[in-house]
Design an enzyme around this catalytic site. Sequence first.
Site, mmCIF file in Angstrom:
data_model
loop_
_atom_site.group_PDB
_atom_site.id
_atom_site.type_symbol
_atom_site.label_atom_id
_atom_site.label_comp_id
_atom_site.label_asym_id
_atom_site.label_seq_id
_atom_site.Cartn_x
_atom_site.Cartn_y
_atom_site.Cartn_z
ATOM 1 N N HIS A 6 14.793 -31.868 -8.548
ATOM 2 C CA HIS A 6 15.644 -31.303 -7.390
ATOM 3 C C HIS A 6 15.120 -30.069 -7.080
ATOM 4 O O HIS A 6 15.280 -30.252 -5.571
ATOM 5 C CB HIS A 6 17.323 -31.103 -8.136
ATOM 6 C CG HIS A 6 17.744 -32.397 -9.022
ATOM 7 N ND1 HIS A 6 18.949 -31.656 -9.620
ATOM 8 C CD2 HIS A 6 17.839 -33.268 -9.054
ATOM 9 C CE1 HIS A 6 19.441 -32.901 -10.328
ATOM 10 N NE2 HIS A 6 18.662 -34.091 -9.763
ATOM 11 N N SER A 30 16.387 -38.739 -7.510
ATOM 12 C CA SER A 30 17.194 -37.323 -6.863
ATOM 13 C C SER A 30 16.308 -35.942 -6.448
ATOM 14 O O SER A 30 17.061 -35.326 -5.681
ATOM 15 C CB SER A 30 17.427 -36.750 -8.137
ATOM 16 O OG SER A 30 18.353 -37.310 -9.591
#
Length: 272
Positions: free
Chosen positions: A179, A127
Amino acid sequence: MITMYINNCPRNYGSCFAPFLGRFAFQPRSQNMMLGPSPHTLEKMGALDVTEVVHGHQGWRLITCNWLHAGLIHILANMLSLLFIGIRLEQEFGFAKIGLLYAISGFGGSLMSALFLKPNDISVGASGALFGLLGSMLSELLTNWSIYVYKFAALFILIFIIVINLALGLFPQVDNFAHIGGFISGFLLGFIFLVRPQFGWIKQQKILRYSTTPIKQKHTVYQHIYWILASALLIAWFTGGLVLLYHGVNVNNHCSWCRYLSCIPTSKRSCR
């Protein structure tokens, strides 16, 4: 497949989900909702574990964790994201640039995650690298602003997509710090790797293909400034992050509100 083969749920754990898959059977849903292996297997395969990185001298986990996934659902979600985001960038800028940007952004995501990860927790997934691609799309738009026709529409749509994806990182079992770290790294790398020649230079090359006297510079002054600032900030971010990590600093202990960047407090959890 390799992780599931090594996990061998029927032999090592007994009770499994989808036992008809044999040694590829998933851990019980109560242990892993992503249809995948046990946390112990993920850690053995190279998941991000702060204790092992700092005290076990296993810094390679900052890289290997990006190539592991919590389960089938996790890897499918990331592959779909990569399909929609990565293909366009690779077609426009080439495999080498985007591949390097992807890998470095993944490292940046792991580094940010490690600075906030609890000692007994692990983190896996690509991610951070995927958010790096999103960040690079934003900086690519900004540094090549003059060549876009629908500038503000593209900027609005891109920011909307980024905000939605960051908001999804507030849900349980999702490491939003990875993230954020990946996004910051990719955003800075976009200013370095994804600089396009200005339109006037491209047009000039077509007209004066055999001329040795250039009229316009290939890149604008602000593109050079972006490149220098982004390079300095990226070096500072990686250097500072690694120094803090290897000094055993957990940023949660020094920032009381930072945990809300990766968590929504509810009646069932306090984000502590």
